[in-house]
Write an enzyme that holds these catalytic residues in place. Structure first.
Site, PDB file in Angstrom:
ATOM      1  N   CYS A 117       0.771  -0.641   3.478  1.00 34.92           N
ATOM      2  CA  CYS A 117      -0.640  -0.273   3.284  1.00 34.92           C
ATOM      3  C   CYS A 117      -1.602  -1.193   4.050  1.00 34.92           C
ATOM      4  O   CYS A 117      -2.751  -0.823   4.283  1.00 34.92           O
ATOM      5  CB  CYS A 117      -0.994  -0.265   1.808  1.00 34.92           C
ATOM      6  SG  CYS A 117      -0.012   0.911   0.885  1.00 34.92           S
ATOM      7  N   HIS A 254      -8.794  -0.723   1.185  1.00 41.03           N
ATOM      8  CA  HIS A 254      -7.627   0.145   1.017  1.00 41.03           C
ATOM      9  C   HIS A 254      -7.823   1.000  -0.227  1.00 41.03           C
ATOM     10  O   HIS A 254      -8.337   0.533  -1.248  1.00 41.03           O
ATOM     11  CB  HIS A 254      -6.376  -0.723   0.882  1.00 41.03           C
ATOM     12  CG  HIS A 254      -5.147   0.057   0.574  1.00 41.03           C
ATOM     13  ND1 HIS A 254      -4.794   1.194   1.270  1.00 41.03           N
ATOM     14  CD2 HIS A 254      -4.176  -0.114  -0.370  1.00 41.03           C
ATOM     15  CE1 HIS A 254      -3.672   1.673   0.779  1.00 41.03           C
ATOM     16  NE2 HIS A 254      -3.277   0.902  -0.213  1.00 41.03           N
ATOM     17  N   ASN A 284      -3.631   7.509  -2.125  1.00 44.23           N
ATOM     18  CA  ASN A 284      -3.274   6.345  -1.315  1.00 44.23           C
ATOM     19  C   ASN A 284      -2.495   6.834  -0.085  1.00 44.23           C
ATOM     20  O   ASN A 284      -1.361   7.286  -0.216  1.00 44.23           O
ATOM     21  CB  ASN A 284      -2.431   5.396  -2.166  1.00 44.23           C
ATOM     22  CG  ASN A 284      -1.998   4.153  -1.410  1.00 44.23           C
ATOM     23  OD1 ASN A 284      -2.152   4.061  -0.200  1.00 44.23           O
ATOM     24  ND2 ASN A 284      -1.433   3.194  -2.140  1.00 44.23           N
TER      25      ASN A 284
END
Ligand code: UT7
Length: 327
Positions: A117, A254, A284
């Site tokens: 990520c 994020h 996500n």
């Protein structure tokens, strides 16, 4: 001669057409729209179509960024793709993207970066070093994922969180150092890898039961680590640039969980109106989440020349990092 700096001259993104709302997930695992939304802020995510690969998403986002920058793909010196879900073991997704962008170059390198990520910020940092060193003039940096392909669709602790997508930026060297990427900060701690990983892979082999490995996560523990790491990255970036938190205009974090985003914003004393939030619609998207969110606020005309934009991310590894940009 004044020093070189990396300016973002174009942003782009791409989302697959198929939407998967929480209500549909609730028919697959024991969960509810209410639970998912209240714990994560997610309402829906996008899922790549059969036959649609990470390189397709990446190339589409890359094309949009090139168009926004007003430059042809042939004028790039380098393509970097951050992804956890490459099309193949090899070649790199970046090589495939170069081909899909219609460039038949021997001069233009293309390679992948993998930091889950936090991958886009790692790729951005690598690109920034090439520009500062004077090695490259223009670089396409992409974060792209088909995370839906590494999910256990019977595990409600993970399958509700992730989605597919891609985001991209075009960097161009500029002399003067007033604008562009001011600093990047990267970190890793492999000692906690067991908290967030895939349960199989190329060298370790397939997990018991077969397949290629899917995401396994101790969500609660990861949540705590993510909050801590993102907050410390904010402090580190402010200190390195000798800035007070009031001097940051936009936060592009994020997009893993709205509660993590809110705690990072709180650390900066930043009202949510100046925080890029896409988690409700994208979930996500791992390495794609920061450039997707950035593209959204840029295209909405919310980022103005002179604004200081702080990007920060955390993911498996653990890996985490930030980038501060003067627009
Ligand atoms: O991008 C990389 C970084 N990743 C992240 O940042 C993710 C961080 N973690 C999270 O976002 C959260 O931990 C989750 C959203 C994954 C889970 O939320 P939580 O508030 O931490 O829940 P929990 O794991 O502590 O579980 C609480 C309860 C459990 O039930 P019991 O044991 O209390 O009876 C879970 O089984 O919630 C249950 N649960 C669910 N219930 C309904 C877990 N997932 C679900 C679900 N629907 N989807």
């Amino acid at each position: 001669m004044s020093r070189l700096c990396s300016r973002i001259i174009g942003t782009g993104s791409y989302l697959p057409e198929k939407r998967l709302p929480n209500q549909d997930l609730a028919r697959m695992v024991e969960t509810s729209d209410e639970w998912v939304y209240s714990r994560t802020g997610i309402r829906e995510r996008r899922i790549a179509a059969e036959g649609e690969f990470t390189s397709d998403l990446a190339a589409a986002a890359g094309r949009n960024a090139l168009q926004a920058a007003g430059i042809p793909a042939e004028s790039l010196d380098l393509i970097i793709v951050a992804t956890t879900t490459p099309d193949l073991i090899f070649p790199s997704t970046a090589s495939i993207v170069q081909h899909k962008l219609g460039v038949s170059a021997t001069r233009m390198p293309a390679f992948d970066v993998q930091a889950v990520c936090a991958g886009f910020l790692h790729a951005l940092s690598v690109a920034d070093q090439y520009i500062r060193a004077g090695t490259c003039w223009r670089i396409l940096v992409i974060g792209a994922e088909t995370t839906s392909r590494i999910l256990d669709w019977s595990d409600r602790g993970t399958c509700i969180l992730f989605g597919d997508g891609a985001g991209a930026v075009v960097l161009e060297a500029e002399r003067g150092g007033e604008r562009g990427i001011l600093s990047t900060h990267l970190h890793a701690d492999g000692s906690q890898m067991e908290l967030l990983l895939t349960d199989g892979g190329i060298s370790r082999g397939a997990p018991a039961g077969g397949g290629m490995g899917v995401i396994r996560m101790q969500g609660n523990e990861v949540f705590k680590q993510a909050v801590k790491a993102m907050e410390s990255c904010v402090d580190e970036t402010l200190l390195a640039n000798n800035l007070a938190k009031e001097q940051i205009d936009w936060l592009v974090p994020h997009q893993a969980n709205i509660r993590i985003i809110q705690s990072t914003a709180k650390r900066l004393g930043m009202p949510m109106e100046r925080v890029a939030v896409t988690v409700d619609r994208h979930g996500n998207t791992s390495a794609a989440s920061v450039p997707l969110a950035l593209d959204e606020v840029v295209r909405a005309g919310q980022i103005h020349p002179g604004h200081r934009v702080l990007m920060v991310a955390f993911g498996g590894g653990f890996t985490w990092g930030s980038a501060l940009v003067r627009w």
